[in-house]
Design an enzyme around this catalytic site. Structure first.
Site, PDB file in Angstrom:
ATOM      1  N   LYS A 106       0.909  -1.134   0.067  1.00 46.02           N
ATOM      2  CA  LYS A 106      -0.125   0.182   0.235  1.00 46.02           C
ATOM      3  C   LYS A 106       0.952   1.309  -0.019  1.00 46.02           C
ATOM      4  O   LYS A 106       2.139   1.256   0.787  1.00 46.02           O
ATOM      5  CB  LYS A 106      -1.196  -0.044   1.216  1.00 46.02           C
ATOM      6  CG  LYS A 106      -0.338   0.266   2.661  1.00 46.02           C
ATOM      7  CD  LYS A 106      -0.425   1.805   2.959  1.00 46.02           C
ATOM      8  CE  LYS A 106       0.976   1.742   4.103  1.00 46.02           C
ATOM      9  NZ  LYS A 106       1.294   2.960   4.577  1.00 46.02           N
ATOM     10  N   PRO A 141       9.310  -4.448   0.351  1.00 44.88           N
ATOM     11  CA  PRO A 141      10.459  -4.074   1.357  1.00 44.88           C
ATOM     12  C   PRO A 141      10.017  -3.920   2.654  1.00 44.88           C
ATOM     13  O   PRO A 141       8.853  -3.523   3.038  1.00 44.88           O
ATOM     14  CB  PRO A 141      11.054  -2.568   0.652  1.00 44.88           C
ATOM     15  CG  PRO A 141      10.625  -2.630  -0.608  1.00 44.88           C
ATOM     16  CD  PRO A 141       9.315  -3.399  -0.703  1.00 44.88           C
ATOM     17  N   ALA A 155       9.563  -2.727   6.634  1.00 51.15           N
ATOM     18  CA  ALA A 155       9.619  -1.503   7.602  1.00 51.15           C
ATOM     19  C   ALA A 155       9.971  -0.425   6.514  1.00 51.15           C
ATOM     20  O   ALA A 155      10.789   0.388   7.152  1.00 51.15           O
ATOM     21  CB  ALA A 155      10.676  -1.658   8.606  1.00 51.15           C
ATOM     22  N   GLY A 165       7.463   1.406   5.085  1.00 50.58           N
ATOM     23  CA  GLY A 165       6.237   2.433   4.672  1.00 50.58           C
ATOM     24  C   GLY A 165       5.393   1.947   3.618  1.00 50.58           C
ATOM     25  O   GLY A 165       4.735   2.745   3.298  1.00 50.58           O
ATOM     26  N   LEU A 166       5.306   0.511   3.497  1.00 52.37           N
ATOM     27  CA  LEU A 166       4.633   0.061   2.384  1.00 52.37           C
ATOM     28  C   LEU A 166       3.716  -1.069   3.065  1.00 52.37           C
ATOM     29  O   LEU A 166       2.887  -1.625   2.033  1.00 52.37           O
ATOM     30  CB  LEU A 166       5.451  -0.536   1.422  1.00 52.37           C
ATOM     31  CG  LEU A 166       6.412   0.417   0.626  1.00 52.37           C
ATOM     32  CD1 LEU A 166       7.444  -0.531  -0.129  1.00 52.37           C
ATOM     33  CD2 LEU A 166       5.621   1.137  -0.382  1.00 52.37           C
ATOM     34  N   ALA A 167       3.717  -1.211   4.272  1.00 55.31           N
ATOM     35  CA  ALA A 167       2.779  -2.109   5.159  1.00 55.31           C
ATOM     36  C   ALA A 167       2.859  -3.561   4.584  1.00 55.31           C
ATOM     37  O   ALA A 167       2.015  -4.351   4.617  1.00 55.31           O
ATOM     38  CB  ALA A 167       1.214  -1.768   4.659  1.00 55.31           C
ATOM     39  N   SER A 214       1.662  -6.044   7.369  1.00 62.02           N
ATOM     40  CA  SER A 214       0.072  -6.140   7.402  1.00 62.02           C
ATOM     41  C   SER A 214      -0.308  -6.649   5.997  1.00 62.02           C
ATOM     42  O   SER A 214      -1.499  -7.291   6.221  1.00 62.02           O
ATOM     43  CB  SER A 214      -0.293  -4.340   7.199  1.00 62.02           C
ATOM     44  OG  SER A 214       0.148  -3.573   8.406  1.00 62.02           O
ATOM     45  N   ALA A 215       0.324  -6.589   4.839  1.00 64.54           N
ATOM     46  CA  ALA A 215      -0.259  -7.223   3.636  1.00 64.54           C
ATOM     47  C   ALA A 215      -0.023  -8.658   4.114  1.00 64.54           C
ATOM     48  O   ALA A 215      -1.268  -9.349   3.462  1.00 64.54           O
ATOM     49  CB  ALA A 215       0.917  -6.820   2.520  1.00 64.54           C
ATOM     50  N   ASP A 232      -3.393  -1.006   8.890  1.00 68.51           N
ATOM     51  CA  ASP A 232      -3.209  -0.892   7.675  1.00 68.51           C
ATOM     52  C   ASP A 232      -3.889  -2.242   7.219  1.00 68.51           C
ATOM     53  O   ASP A 232      -4.113  -2.444   5.978  1.00 68.51           O
ATOM     54  CB  ASP A 232      -1.796  -0.959   7.129  1.00 68.51           C
ATOM     55  CG  ASP A 232      -1.117   0.360   7.472  1.00 68.51           C
ATOM     56  OD1 ASP A 232      -1.968   1.130   7.439  1.00 68.51           O
ATOM     57  OD2 ASP A 232       0.044   0.492   7.546  1.00 68.51           O
TER      58      ASP A 232
HETATM   59  O1  C5P Z   1      -1.702  -0.497  13.995  1.00 64.35           O
HETATM   60  P1  C5P Z   1       0.047  -0.663  13.715  1.00 64.35           P
HETATM   61  O2  C5P Z   1       0.142  -2.030  14.546  1.00 64.35           O
HETATM   62  O3  C5P Z   1       0.205  -0.993  12.225  1.00 64.35           O
HETATM   63  O4  C5P Z   1       0.589   0.325  14.258  1.00 64.35           O
HETATM   64  C1  C5P Z   1       2.116   0.465  14.665  1.00 64.35           C
HETATM   65  C2  C5P Z   1       2.380   1.655  15.392  1.00 64.35           C
HETATM   66  O5  C5P Z   1       2.142   2.628  14.776  1.00 64.35           O
HETATM   67  C3  C5P Z   1       1.540   1.775  16.423  1.00 64.35           C
HETATM   68  O6  C5P Z   1       1.772   0.970  17.854  1.00 64.35           O
HETATM   69  C4  C5P Z   1       1.572   3.288  16.925  1.00 64.35           C
HETATM   70  O7  C5P Z   1       2.812   3.375  17.528  1.00 64.35           O
HETATM   71  C5  C5P Z   1       1.870   3.786  15.422  1.00 64.35           C
HETATM   72  N1  C5P Z   1       0.746   4.286  14.945  1.00 64.35           N
HETATM   73  C6  C5P Z   1      -0.058   5.789  15.358  1.00 64.35           C
HETATM   74  N2  C5P Z   1      -1.048   5.874  14.636  1.00 64.35           N
HETATM   75  C7  C5P Z   1      -1.758   5.444  13.692  1.00 64.35           C
HETATM   76  C8  C5P Z   1      -1.198   4.121  13.494  1.00 64.35           C
HETATM   77  C9  C5P Z   1      -0.071   3.698  14.088  1.00 64.35           C
HETATM   78  O8  C5P Z   1       0.568   5.913  16.175  1.00 64.35           O
HETATM   79  N3  C5P Z   1      -2.827   5.844  13.153  1.00 64.35           N
END
Ligand code: C5P
Length: 339
Positions: free
Chosen positions: A18, A103, A105, A107-109, A112-113, A145
């Site tokens: 993403k 890649p 960590a 910024g492309l999730a 999560s994908a 994500d």
């Molecule tokens: O939701 P996710 O586990 O991907 O988020 C990873 C970390 O990124 C969270 O623990 C938080 O520190 C930060 N985050 C945030 N606000 C968001 C999404 C992520 O602060 N809307």
């Protein structure tokens, strides 16, 4: 939705990376998450996941950075299988193999994908019968994500990013993804944005979203914007501007280029100043816009067409401003079971 697979047939799932076409970030909530108003797009840079019945839950990986990732409950893919199995009341006995191309960590999730792919694939294998909207609700427990990567396409994300709603978009848009050596921690980038804002060194949300990311990435806000800065609280993210929605419906990539914005960009650049060089090189190579992807450090260039994207990717590689440059188109579908 795919039909339930045969008892021992493997299920193969393809899942995209993403990008955020626009990412407006508010001040942190009581739970530490930041409220977002974002527009996601799924792009044709894919991980491939194979899931087969097994005597117990197992995860193996190959591809980009595979040797650095956990294979236990620390991996979101394992948690996704456990979550869905609990929901369906079945044992989570599957062997999951992740072939990584997205890649890490970056910024492309990518993580999560993989979780979205496991939800979709295990639901097919176990005959869960969830539609994408139902899986997206479940996916919110795994990460902000993950719901979007179940749905794919182009979508607006609110809440902490987990509330997704499709947005009409033309396309295809032609992207270059410039990957960087080493990732950036998402919590660290959000924390850095909070610090920059507290120091007055990054604009609050309502103002930041008005910036043209391509024109003013990472720079201090000009005096012409001071009036808006005084009014903006930064506590709530600003809503997606009509200009972006119109650009997405149009066929002109220059319109989209002018509407791209990312509040996290100054924070990513503060933590990784070399990203400026990558963005500058993208613009010098003819990108219509260059922007950090999500929390970075991957950078995105929007190209006028496929030929331009290939040329920009080659130039970024030649200039050594990224570890790899991938061309991709968007929007594409979310996690999909392959025939
Ligand atoms: O939701 P996710 O586990 O991907 O988020 C990873 C970390 O990124 C969270 O623990 C938080 O520190 C930060 N985050 C945030 N606000 C968001 C999404 C992520 O602060 N809307």
């Amino acid at each position: 939705m795919a039909e339930p697979a045969g008892a021992n047939d493997p299920v193969r799932v393809r899942v995209p990376a993403k990008i955020n076409l626009r990412l407006s970030v508010g001040a942190p909530r009581a739970d530490g998450f930041h409220p977002l108003d974002t527009v996601y797009q799924a792009i044709s840079l894919y991980d491939e996941i194979t899931i087969r019945p097994a005597d117990r839950l197992r995860l193996t990986l190959d591809g980009v950075g595979a040797d650095t990732l956990p294979t236990d409950g620390g991996n979101l893919a394992v948690r996704a299988a456990t979550l869905l199995a609990d929901r369906l009341g079945v044992p989570p006995n599957v062997a999951i193999h992740l072939h990584k191309r997205i890649p890490l960590a970056g910024g492309l999730a990518g993580g999560s994908a993989d979780a979205a792919a496991v939800l979709v694939g295990c639901d097919a294998l176990w005959g869960g019968g969830h539609d994408p909207a139902a899986l997206a609700v479940l996916a919110a427990d795994l990460g902000s994500d993950v719901p979007f990567l179940v749905i794919g396409g182009t979508a607006r994300g609110t809440g902490r990013g987990e509330l997704v709603e499709p947005v009409p978009a033309a396309g295809p848009w032609h992207w270059v993804v410039a990957a960087a050596d080493g990732g950036l921690s998402t919590p660290r980038v959000y924390g850095q944005l909070d610090l920059l804002r507290a120091a007055g060194a990054a604009p609050p949300a309502a103002l930041a979203s008005e910036r043209d990311a391509a024109a003013s990435y990472g720079d201090a806000v000009g005096s012409a914007r001071d009036g808006i800065a005084a009014e903006a609280t930064g506590h709530t993210p600003s809503p997606v501007p009509d200009r972006l929605l119109a650009a997405l419906r149009s066929d002109d990539p220059a319109d989209l280029a002018a509407a791209l914005a990312n509040d996290l960009q100054p924070a990513s650049i503060a933590l990784r100043p070399a990203l400026r060089r990558t963005l500058d090189a993208g613009l010098a190579a003819g990108a219509l816009a260059a922007m950090v992807s999500g929390s970075g450090p991957s950078c995105l260039c929007l190209a006028a067409d496929a030929a331009d994207a290939a040329r920009i990717a080659a130039e970024l590689t030649e200039r050594g401003v990224c570890s790899a440059a991938h061309v991709a188109v968007g929007p594409v579908a979310g996690a999909t079971v392959l025939a």
